[in-house]
Design a protein around this motif. Structure first.
Motif, short mmCIF file in Angstrom:
data_model
loop_
_atom_site.label_atom_id
_atom_site.label_comp_id
_atom_site.label_asym_id
_atom_site.label_seq_id
_atom_site.Cartn_x
_atom_site.Cartn_y
_atom_site.Cartn_z
N THR A 225 -9.32 10.31 15.24
CA THR A 225 -10.23 9.38 14.50
C THR A 225 -9.57 9.21 12.98
O THR A 225 -8.72 10.30 12.78
CB THR A 225 -11.82 10.09 14.57
OG1 THR A 225 -12.71 9.53 14.37
CG2 THR A 225 -12.08 11.47 14.10
N ARG A 226 -9.98 9.52 12.32
CA ARG A 226 -9.81 8.74 10.37
C ARG A 226 -10.98 9.21 10.19
O ARG A 226 -12.38 9.69 10.50
CB ARG A 226 -9.92 7.78 10.36
CG ARG A 226 -8.59 6.87 10.65
CD ARG A 226 -8.05 5.83 9.98
NE ARG A 226 -8.11 5.32 8.91
CZ ARG A 226 -7.72 3.79 8.38
NH1 ARG A 226 -7.53 2.47 9.28
NH2 ARG A 226 -8.48 4.07 6.96
N VAL A 227 -10.98 10.50 9.07
CA VAL A 227 -11.98 11.14 8.22
C VAL A 227 -12.14 10.98 6.87
O VAL A 227 -11.27 10.72 5.74
CB VAL A 227 -11.20 12.70 8.83
CG1 VAL A 227 -12.22 13.62 8.28
CG2 VAL A 227 -11.63 13.18 10.06
N PRO A 228 -13.49 10.95 7.06
CA PRO A 228 -13.20 10.45 5.37
C PRO A 228 -13.05 11.63 4.43
O PRO A 228 -13.97 12.19 4.39
CB PRO A 228 -15.14 9.88 5.13
CG PRO A 228 -15.17 9.34 6.31
CD PRO A 228 -13.99 10.20 7.46
N GLY A 229 -12.26 11.15 3.73
CA GLY A 229 -12.59 12.79 2.27
C GLY A 229 -11.32 13.53 2.91
O GLY A 229 -10.64 14.59 1.80
N LEU A 230 -10.69 13.74 3.89
CA LEU A 230 -10.12 14.43 4.06
C LEU A 230 -8.45 14.28 3.48
O LEU A 230 -8.24 13.15 3.29
CB LEU A 230 -9.39 14.16 5.94
CG LEU A 230 -8.22 15.08 6.66
CD1 LEU A 230 -9.33 16.26 6.78
CD2 LEU A 230 -8.03 14.42 8.57
N LEU B 116 -4.54 15.87 10.22
CA LEU B 116 -3.87 17.13 10.44
C LEU B 116 -3.27 16.74 12.34
O LEU B 116 -4.24 16.39 13.11
CB LEU B 116 -5.55 18.46 10.30
CG LEU B 116 -5.79 18.68 9.12
CD1 LEU B 116 -7.30 18.68 9.65
CD2 LEU B 116 -5.30 19.14 9.12
N LEU B 117 -3.07 17.38 12.72
CA LEU B 117 -2.17 17.32 13.92
C LEU B 117 -2.35 18.49 14.37
O LEU B 117 -2.06 19.72 14.49
CB LEU B 117 -0.87 16.82 13.84
CG LEU B 117 -0.20 16.18 15.41
CD1 LEU B 117 -0.45 15.82 16.41
CD2 LEU B 117 1.32 16.30 14.88
N CYS C 20 -1.84 15.13 21.81
CA CYS C 20 -1.68 15.39 20.30
C CYS C 20 -2.77 14.53 19.78
O CYS C 20 -3.19 13.68 19.70
CB CYS C 20 -0.62 14.24 19.39
SG CYS C 20 0.90 14.68 19.78
N LEU C 21 -3.77 15.51 19.11
CA LEU C 21 -4.68 15.27 18.90
C LEU C 21 -4.81 15.03 17.29
O LEU C 21 -4.04 15.65 16.29
CB LEU C 21 -5.65 16.66 18.59
CG LEU C 21 -7.06 16.83 18.15
CD1 LEU C 21 -7.92 16.07 18.22
CD2 LEU C 21 -7.41 18.22 18.21
N LEU C 22 -5.02 13.84 16.63
CA LEU C 22 -4.15 13.20 15.23
C LEU C 22 -5.32 13.41 14.45
O LEU C 22 -6.91 12.16 14.77
CB LEU C 22 -3.69 12.54 15.68
CG LEU C 22 -3.44 11.95 13.79
CD1 LEU C 22 -2.70 12.71 12.97
CD2 LEU C 22 -2.49 10.00 13.88
N ILE D 57 1.30 8.55 14.07
CA ILE D 57 1.11 8.10 15.04
C ILE D 57 2.15 7.25 15.60
O ILE D 57 3.41 7.55 16.58
CB ILE D 57 0.32 6.90 15.65
CG1 ILE D 57 -1.28 6.99 15.82
CG2 ILE D 57 0.00 6.16 16.69
CD1 ILE D 57 -2.63 6.37 15.74
N ALA D 58 3.16 6.66 14.77
CA ALA D 58 4.61 6.23 14.67
C ALA D 58 5.71 7.53 15.99
O ALA D 58 6.66 7.30 15.85
CB ALA D 58 5.60 5.17 13.54
N LYS D 59 5.46 8.34 14.24
CA LYS D 59 6.73 9.27 14.19
C LYS D 59 6.33 10.70 15.78
O LYS D 59 7.43 10.89 16.53
CB LYS D 59 6.19 10.20 13.61
CG LYS D 59 6.84 9.66 12.01
CD LYS D 59 6.38 11.20 10.87
CE LYS D 59 6.65 10.30 9.43
NZ LYS D 59 6.32 11.10 8.53
N ILE D 60 5.09 10.47 16.31
CA ILE D 60 4.50 11.07 17.52
C ILE D 60 4.94 9.53 18.93
O ILE D 60 5.87 10.93 19.91
CB ILE D 60 3.76 10.69 17.99
CG1 ILE D 60 2.13 12.41 17.03
CG2 ILE D 60 2.71 11.51 19.38
CD1 ILE D 60 1.19 11.96 16.53
N ALA D 61 5.14 8.85 18.64
CA ALA D 61 5.56 7.98 19.48
C ALA D 61 6.80 8.01 19.89
O ALA D 61 7.27 8.02 20.98
CB ALA D 61 4.83 6.55 19.59
#
Length: 142
Positions: free
Chosen positions: A61-66, A70-71, A95-97, A111-115
């Motif tokens: 998920t995308r997190v406001p203000g992060l 974080l992986l 992979c929790l992102l 996500i592309a790097k993980i893939a």
């Protein structure tokens, strides 16, 4: 990008347990965020489906203000349990992102790097064979 948390399970483990421990590590990681709000958003994303194929579960998920992505990276060669995937497939990687909401580019790049890594058969084999956090972390430096 190196994960903040890495874990290897030698025996099957429930997806919920592995996710909870990984999420807790990110909550206590280097960047502060609203843990309850992000958990809710992450749970909604998980309900939409997170199996990407090739044995990968990608709760994200995308997190406001992060301030930075974080992986957490978790390997379970026998497979995570209690999660629906395509018949005949075994989810072995998670992979929790969490990504900054303000940067779609950052999110897609991670996500592309993980893939790329998980589509490489040699890298996958090394990840499945690694049993220590140090071995798993080193794989992300390749």
């Amino acid at each position: 990008m190196n994960p903040i948390y890495v874990k290897h399970y030698s025996e099957s483990v429930s997806f919920a347990k592995a996710l909870g421990l990984a999420y807790d590590a990110l909550v206590h990681g280097p960047s502060a965020f609203d843990a309850m709000a992000v958990w809710k958003a992450l749970s909604e994303r998980i309900a939409q489906g997170i199996y990407m194929g090739e044995g990968l579960l990608l709760p994200h998920t995308r997190v406001p203000g992060l301030s930075e992505p974080l992986l957490a990276f978790v390997v379970c060669p026998p497979g995570f349990t209690d999660i629906q995937v395509k018949a005949g497939q075994v989810p072995q990687f998670m992979c929790l992102l969490l990504s900054p909401a303000e940067s779609a580019t950052c999110h897609t790049q991670v996500i592309a790097k993980i893939a790329r890594k998980l589509l490489n058969p040699q890298w996958r084999a090394k990840a499945l064979a690694a049993t220590t956090p140090e071995e798993l972390t080193t794989l992300f430096e390749e």
